[in-house]
Every structure is written in structure tokens, then in C-alpha cells.
Write a protein that holds these residues in place. Structure first.
Motif, PDB file in Angstrom:
ATOM      1  N   PHE A   1       0.826  -1.209   0.000  1.00  0.00           N
ATOM      2  CA  PHE A   1       0.000   0.000   0.000  1.00  0.00           C
ATOM      3  C   PHE A   1       0.862   1.262   0.000  1.00  0.00           C
ATOM      4  N   LYS A   2       1.934   1.238   0.758  1.00  0.00           N
ATOM      5  CA  LYS A   2       2.826   2.401   0.789  1.00  0.00           C
ATOM      6  C   LYS A   2       3.478   2.623  -0.566  1.00  0.00           C
ATOM      7  N   PHE A   3       3.917   1.555  -1.188  1.00  0.00           N
ATOM      8  CA  PHE A   3       4.599   1.660  -2.474  1.00  0.00           C
ATOM      9  C   PHE A   3       3.636   2.084  -3.592  1.00  0.00           C
ATOM     10  N   VAL A   4       2.457   1.477  -3.613  1.00  0.00           N
ATOM     11  CA  VAL A   4       1.524   1.700  -4.720  1.00  0.00           C
ATOM     12  C   VAL A   4       0.750   2.994  -4.570  1.00  0.00           C
ATOM     13  N   PHE A   5       0.277   3.301  -3.364  1.00  0.00           N
ATOM     14  CA  PHE A   5      -0.647   4.423  -3.175  1.00  0.00           C
ATOM     15  C   PHE A   5      -0.014   5.655  -2.529  1.00  0.00           C
ATOM     16  N   GLY A   6       1.221   5.531  -2.100  1.00  0.00           N
ATOM     17  CA  GLY A   6       1.901   6.659  -1.485  1.00  0.00           C
ATOM     18  C   GLY A   6       2.072   6.468   0.010  1.00  0.00           C
ATOM     19  N   SER A   7       3.034   7.176   0.575  1.00  0.00           N
ATOM     20  CA  SER A   7       3.366   6.996   1.995  1.00  0.00           C
ATOM     21  C   SER A   7       2.219   7.361   2.930  1.00  0.00           C
ATOM     22  N   ASN A   8       1.298   8.214   2.472  1.00  0.00           N
ATOM     23  CA  ASN A   8       0.156   8.610   3.308  1.00  0.00           C
ATOM     24  C   ASN A   8      -0.807   7.456   3.581  1.00  0.00           C
ATOM     25  N   TRP A   9      -0.668   6.371   2.813  1.00  0.00           N
ATOM     26  CA  TRP A   9      -1.648   5.296   2.890  1.00  0.00           C
ATOM     27  C   TRP A   9      -1.079   4.010   3.481  1.00  0.00           C
ATOM     28  N   TYR A  10       0.044   4.111   4.202  1.00  0.00           N
ATOM     29  CA  TYR A  10       0.647   2.921   4.823  1.00  0.00           C
ATOM     30  C   TYR A  10      -0.322   2.260   5.808  1.00  0.00           C
ATOM     31  N   GLN A  11      -1.026   3.082   6.587  1.00  0.00           N
ATOM     32  CA  GLN A  11      -1.957   2.550   7.587  1.00  0.00           C
ATOM     33  C   GLN A  11      -3.081   1.744   6.939  1.00  0.00           C
ATOM     34  N   ALA A  12      -3.486   2.143   5.729  1.00  0.00           N
ATOM     35  CA  ALA A  12      -4.516   1.393   5.017  1.00  0.00           C
ATOM     36  C   ALA A  12      -4.053  -0.032   4.731  1.00  0.00           C
ATOM     37  N   GLY A  13      -2.741  -0.204   4.517  1.00  0.00           N
ATOM     38  CA  GLY A  13      -2.194  -1.538   4.272  1.00  0.00           C
ATOM     39  C   GLY A  13      -2.302  -2.443   5.484  1.00  0.00           C
ATOM     40  N   ILE A  14      -2.198  -1.853   6.682  1.00  0.00           N
ATOM     41  CA  ILE A  14      -2.366  -2.646   7.915  1.00  0.00           C
ATOM     42  C   ILE A  14      -3.816  -3.120   8.028  1.00  0.00           C
ATOM     43  N   TYR A  15      -4.751  -2.213   7.732  1.00  0.00           N
ATOM     44  CA  TYR A  15      -6.162  -2.604   7.733  1.00  0.00           C
ATOM     45  C   TYR A  15      -6.427  -3.688   6.685  1.00  0.00           C
ATOM     46  N   ALA A  16      -5.728  -3.598   5.552  1.00  0.00           N
ATOM     47  CA  ALA A  16      -5.921  -4.584   4.478  1.00  0.00           C
ATOM     48  C   ALA A  16      -5.545  -5.991   4.939  1.00  0.00           C
TER      49      ALA A  16
END
Length: 427
Positions: free
Chosen positions: A325-340
Motif C-alpha cells: 500500500f505504501k509503495f503503490v498508493f503513497g506513503s500517506n496510505w501505509y496505515q490502510a495496508g495494515i487494515y488490508a
């Protein structure tokens, strides 16, 4: 030998129809995969949070926009009866959308304050518009199921993804904020209505409309509004209320993270699962209630294939979710990857079990479906009630919700199989 097996496989109408619909969703998935990394760089988590709240409201309201009479279109005894059911659905949709418009015109401030998202108040007029377009598309999609126009459905899936995502990028480039996401979503969901309604118009179905027949069909399929409508509403509440609860408990940014993670995780699994489920419903409706054994064999084979397809994305997200998520969507969205990582289990269970549960509609077992969806809603309320009472952080709250949903999907599948077994015994 392998080539011959492949040819034989595509002689199977069910497999061929799944291919038609799934190929469309696969292309739609590619479009989404390409465009979402651009979209997330134009919009903030807060703006995305406003959008996912809007999407949840639209999903809840649109699920009963025709009181689920559209379910009767594929299984109606004749084309004339099916046509009149379409007109019945259109009439209900017009009345329903008008009621929503008047309610929001008078009480939008109070409603959005209660939902904890006052930003949506300035976009209230887009809600009845969105409900109308989704309702129209849905009823013509069920008409296409009846006509087995799976290729047309595939084309509309592609056009929806393309126009929706491209519009969001364009509006984001113009710095239109949450409005750009919402209006782009409406444009996407309305795409394809013309294609699906083409056969209805070309066959001069308007001339077959008859008020007495519309009333007759409304009585014949009264179980759909009595049982299916509240059942599907409860089901949708179970899916969409978490966004509203998360907004209330943790704010728009967390709702934005949750919304993006749920959207992205659902792209490869839910879209294909929905397509497979729609084809399964069309084929099961065509087979009819006289051959439940064949439907059961079809469902068992389908489950094995779905598990094989879904296991790889599940493992990938568990191992690499935040990094991806951080790599694909940008550093602002790292937390979304944890939820994923957490949501992946929920989506996997939904992917496996939901398509097969369409047999509730085929065998008109709406009452049992209503009970199961009530059970689902109760578990969702318990999960977020515990989260608020114990003061859990957002990660534990989403984990508890995901566990509840996995239990619901499994129990619903087991009950669907029980219905099939009971029907087989009657033969």
C-alpha cells in the motif's frame, strides 16, 4: 489433450458465461489497479473518508430501491410477466427516490450531524441521483440475466470502471475534493444502462405494459418485498454500517484508510465473486427448482474453484499488505495496508461463500435469509458495541468486525447447503 479439455470446458455454458462476465470484471480490475494509485495522490484520507461515508449511505438506500422485485425478473414464467415486473420496479424506484429527495431537502443537517459527517451536507442532492442510477442499472441487469446477455453485462462492468475512475482522476486534477470522488462514482455507476436496456427497448417491451398485470405480479412475488427487501437491507447494513461507526468512533481519516483498504482488497476478489454469483443465480434460475441435485453439484464445484482463486491474494496481503500500500498508493496510505491485512480474511470468506447463497432467491426461501441477515446485523452491532465499551483502538475494532463477518458468511453457506439437501430429499 489439454487443448481438447479446454475446448470441452468452454462448451459448458456455465463456464462460458462465467468467462464472459469475469473477463469484464478482470478488465475492470486492471483499470482500477492502474487508476487508484493516481486517485490516492489527488485526494486526502479525509476526503476519501467523506466519499466512503457517502458510498455507504448510497449502498444502504439503493439496496431496496425496487423492494427487490428485480429478483423476480429472471424467474418470471413468461417474458410478458417479466416486462411488467420491470415496470413495477421503475414505478417503485421513482416514488422511493422522490421520498429520499424530500427527506434530505428538509432534514439533511440533522441527518448528517447524526452520522458524524457534516461535510456530506453540501452534497445531499447527489444521494437521490445516485440511488436512481443504481436502481435503474440493477433492474436492467436482472433483465439481462433473464436474456442471458452476459457479454453485455461484461461490457458495462468495464465501462463503469473506466468512466468512474477516469472521472475521479479528472476531478482530482481540478482539485474538486470529495465532490470529485462522489460525482465520479455516480458517472461510473450510471455507465452501461443504455447497453443493458437495449434489448428491452428493441423488443418493444413498452407495448406489453399492463396495469392489471403489474398489480398481479406485485402480488405473485410479494415475498420479495416482505422478506428479501428487509433481508438485503439488513445484509447491507452489516456491510456498510462499519464505515459509519468507524467515522463516529475514529474520524474521517480512519474511515478513509478503512475505505481504501476495503475497496482495494475487494477489487480482485469481490468483483469476480459477484460476477460468478450473478451467473450462478442466472443458471440456477434457469435449471429451476425441479433439479436441486444439479444445483448442488454446481455449487460444490464452484466452491472449490473459488478457494483456489482466492487463497493467493489472501496470503499476499497478509505478508506484504502495508508495504504494498505504501509503495503503490503513497506513503500517506501505509496505515490502510495494515487494515488490508485484517480485512483480507473477511473478503476471502465473502468470496468463497456469498455467490452460492443466491439459492435463497431461487428457492424463494426469503424468510430464512432474513433471519440470517438479522443475525449478521446483531454481530456487527455487538462488535462495535464492544469496541466502544472497551475503548479498543481502530485495528482491534476492525479485527473484531472481520471475525464476526467470517462467522456470518460460513453459517449462511452451511444453511444454504441445508436448503439444497432438503430440496433434494423432496424429489
Amino acid at each position: 489433450m489439454k487443448i481438447n479439455n479446454l475446448k470441452n470446458l468452454f462448451k459448458n455454458n456455465f463456464v462460458k458465461n462465467i468467462f464472459f462476465v469475469s473477463s469484464g470484471t478482470a478488465i475492470a480490475q486492471i483499470i482500477g489497479t492502474i487508476t487508484y494509485p493516481i486517485i490516492t495522490r489527488y485526494y486526502t484520507p479525509d476526503e476519501f473518508g467523506v466519499f466512503v461515508t457517502y458510498s455507504s449511505i448510497i449502498a444502504i438506500l439503493s439496496i431496496i430501491s425496487s423492494l427487490k422485485y428485480e429478483f423476480a425478473i429472471p424467474i418470471a414464467e413468461s417474458e410478458e410477466k417479466a416486462v411488467n415486473i420491470v415496470f413495477l420496479c421503475v414505478g417503485i424506484l421513482i416514488i422511493y427516490s422522490s421520498i429520499i429527495f424530500l427527506a434530505l431537502l428538509l432534514y439533511s443537517n440533522e441527518i448528517f450531524s447524526l452520522l458524524g459527517n457534516e461535510h456530506l451536507n453540501q452534497y445531499w442532492y447527489l444521494i437521490p441521483i445516485g440511488v436512481s442510477f443504481i436502481g435503474i442499472y440493477s433492474l436492467f441487469m436482472y433483465w439481462s440475466f433473464r436474456k442471458k446477455e452476459y457479454l453485455a453485462i461484461s461490457k458495462t462492468t468495464i465501462s463503469q470502471s473506466f468512466f468512474g475512475n477516469i472521472s475521479k482522476i479528472g476531478f482530482g486534477f481540478l482539485n474538486m475534493g470529495a465532490f470529485g470522488l462522489i460525482f465520479g462514482d455516480i458517472l461510473g455507476k450510471s455507465a452501461g444502462i443504455t447497453v443493458l436496456s437495449k434489448s428491452f427497448i428493441n423488443n418493444k417491451c413498452f407495448s406489453k405494459a399492463n396495469l392489471s398485470e403489474i398489480i398481479e405480479q406485485s402480488k405473485r412475488y410479494i415475498k420479495f418485498p416482505i422478506y428479501s427487501a428487509p433481508s438485503k437491507l439488513l445484509n447491507t447494513l452489516g456491510v456498510q454500517l462499519p464505515v459509519i461507526f468507524i467515522t463516529l468512533l475514529y474520524g474521517s481519516s480512519v474511515a478513509g484508510f478503512f475505505g481504501l483498504s476495503h475497496t482495494i482488497v475487494s477489487i480482485p476478489m469481490s468483483l469476480i465473486g459477484t460476477s460468478v454469483g450473478n451467473v450462478f443465480y442466472g443458471e440456477a434460475a434457469s435449471i429451476g427448482r425441479k433439479n436441486p441435485k444439479k444445483i448442488k453439484e454446481l455449487s460444490n464445484n464452484l466452491l472449490k474453484k473459488l478457494i483456489a482463486i482466492g487463497i493467493i491474494p489472501l496470503i499476499t496481503l497478509i505478508l506484504f499488505g502495508p508495504i504494498l500500500f505504501k509503495f503503490v498508493f503513497g506513503s500517506n496510505w501505509y496505515q490502510a495496508g495494515i487494515y488490508a491485512q485484517i480485512i483480507a480474511f473477511l473478503v476471502f470468506f465473502r468470496f468463497m461463500f456469498t455467490p452460492i447463497t443466491n439459492i435463497f432467491s431461487v428457492f424463494e426461501r426469503q424468510k430464512e435469509e432474513l433471519y440470517l441477515d438479522s443475525f449478521r446485523l446483531v454481530l456487527v452491532l455487538i462488535a462495535f458495541g464492544i469496541s466502544k465499551y472497551v475503548n479498543l483502538d481502530s485495528f482491534w475494532a476492525i479485527g473484531l468486525y472481520s471475525l464476526a463477518m467470517c462467522i456470518v458468511y460460513f453459517v449462511t453457506y452451511i444453511y444454504a447447503q441445508k436448503i439444497l439437501n432438503d430440496e433434494i430429499k423432496k424429489i
